[in-house]
Design an enzyme around this catalytic site. Structure first.
Site, short mmCIF file in Angstrom:
data_model
loop_
_atom_site.label_atom_id
_atom_site.label_comp_id
_atom_site.label_asym_id
_atom_site.label_seq_id
_atom_site.Cartn_x
_atom_site.Cartn_y
_atom_site.Cartn_z
N ASP A 104 18.01 18.25 -14.69
CA ASP A 104 19.43 18.16 -15.00
C ASP A 104 20.24 18.50 -13.75
OD1 ASP A 104 18.65 17.68 -17.60
OD2 ASP A 104 18.92 19.77 -18.23
N1 URA Z 1 14.42 21.04 -19.35
C1 URA Z 1 15.78 21.03 -19.33
O1 URA Z 1 16.43 21.36 -20.30
N2 URA Z 1 16.38 20.67 -18.18
C2 URA Z 1 15.73 20.33 -17.06
O2 URA Z 1 16.35 20.03 -16.04
C3 URA Z 1 14.32 20.34 -17.10
C4 URA Z 1 13.69 20.69 -18.26
#
Ligand code: URA
Length: 236
Positions: A104
């Site tokens: 993310d």
């Molecule tokens: N899980 C999440 O919620 N975000 C990420 O970036 C990676 C795994």
């Protein structure tokens, strides 16, 4: 057959202009003889090249580890927001690089970048179940119940059943620090898993993918090529 300057620069440790300078100044040999022509063509798989006295270990593809900072998108290109590919030093940039697996925008830590579609496919294939480890800071304390829920396999709010995972509490308290180990990569997976348990993620960092562990000497935003050993470990 490809141009000597392109062949050397494609390895991601020197820019094209630096490579041309090295070739013209006689610091590059091919099959034992100095070659001063950047446009001379060779078969990368069979020729023996040295650059400034060091043998060039040619790879068709490059494999890069990055310590992704927050605020950067985990895609190749975006018209508005900086991407992980934009962050690479010029010497590592080459056509068709992309992140093998997404984080993310606000997640930090290990991202692998490559132009090898087959390898990325192998890393990401759900049936391979490659282990990914994360460190996570949460907004409320954790209990044994939470660890048990991870071990049993959490059902997300939309009914998706996650594979059994591991939650290890490293520091408990008001904002606990934990390690999470998962073998899949669903959209916002860790945030959604904790959401089901009524816990908010305040910080998330990926620390390994399979046997490739984020190099602690890389500051956020920095990258380096994978070592041969790390590269081999991705070919389980
Ligand atoms: N899980 C999440 O919620 N975000 C990420 O970036 C990676 C795994």
């Amino acid at each position: 057959m490809q141009r000597l300057d392109k062949l050397i620069a494609s390895q991601g440790t020197r820019s094209r202009s630096e490579t041309v300078r090295l070739i013209r100044s006689g610091q590059v040999t091919v099959n034992g003889a100095v070659c001063r022509d950047p446009a001379a063509k060779y078969d990368a798989d069979t020729c023996r090249v040295t650059v400034a006295g060091e043998p060039l270990c040619y790879r068709q593809f490059v494999y890069i580890m990055m310590n992704k900072p927050a605020g950067v998108l985990c895609v190749s290109r975006d018209p508005k927001v900086r991407t992980v590919v934009d962050l690479l030093p010029e010497s590592m940039k080459r056509k068709n690089l992309f992140p093998a697996g997404r984080l993310d925008k606000d997640t930090v830590g290990l991202v692998l970048l490559t132009d090898d579609g087959d390898l990325a496919h192998r890393i990401l294939a759900p049936k391979r179940g490659i282990l990914k480890r994360y460190q996570v800071r949460l907004d409320a304390s954790l209990t044994e119940e939470h660890c048990r829920a991870f071990a049993e396999g959490i059902t997300l709010a939309d009914g998706t059943r996650c594979r059994p995972a591991k939650l290890i509490v490293l520091e408990n308290g008001e904002q606990p620090l934990a390690e999470v180990r998962i073998t899949e990569g669903r959209y916002h997976q860790i945030k959604r898993m904790f959401g089901v348990l009524d816990r908010g993620v305040v910080w998330l960092k990926r620390i390994s993918i399979g046997n490739v562990v984020l190099d602690p000497s890389l500051a956020e935003g920095e990258s380096r090529l994978l070592t041969d050993q790390e590269y081999e470990s991705l070919h389980f």
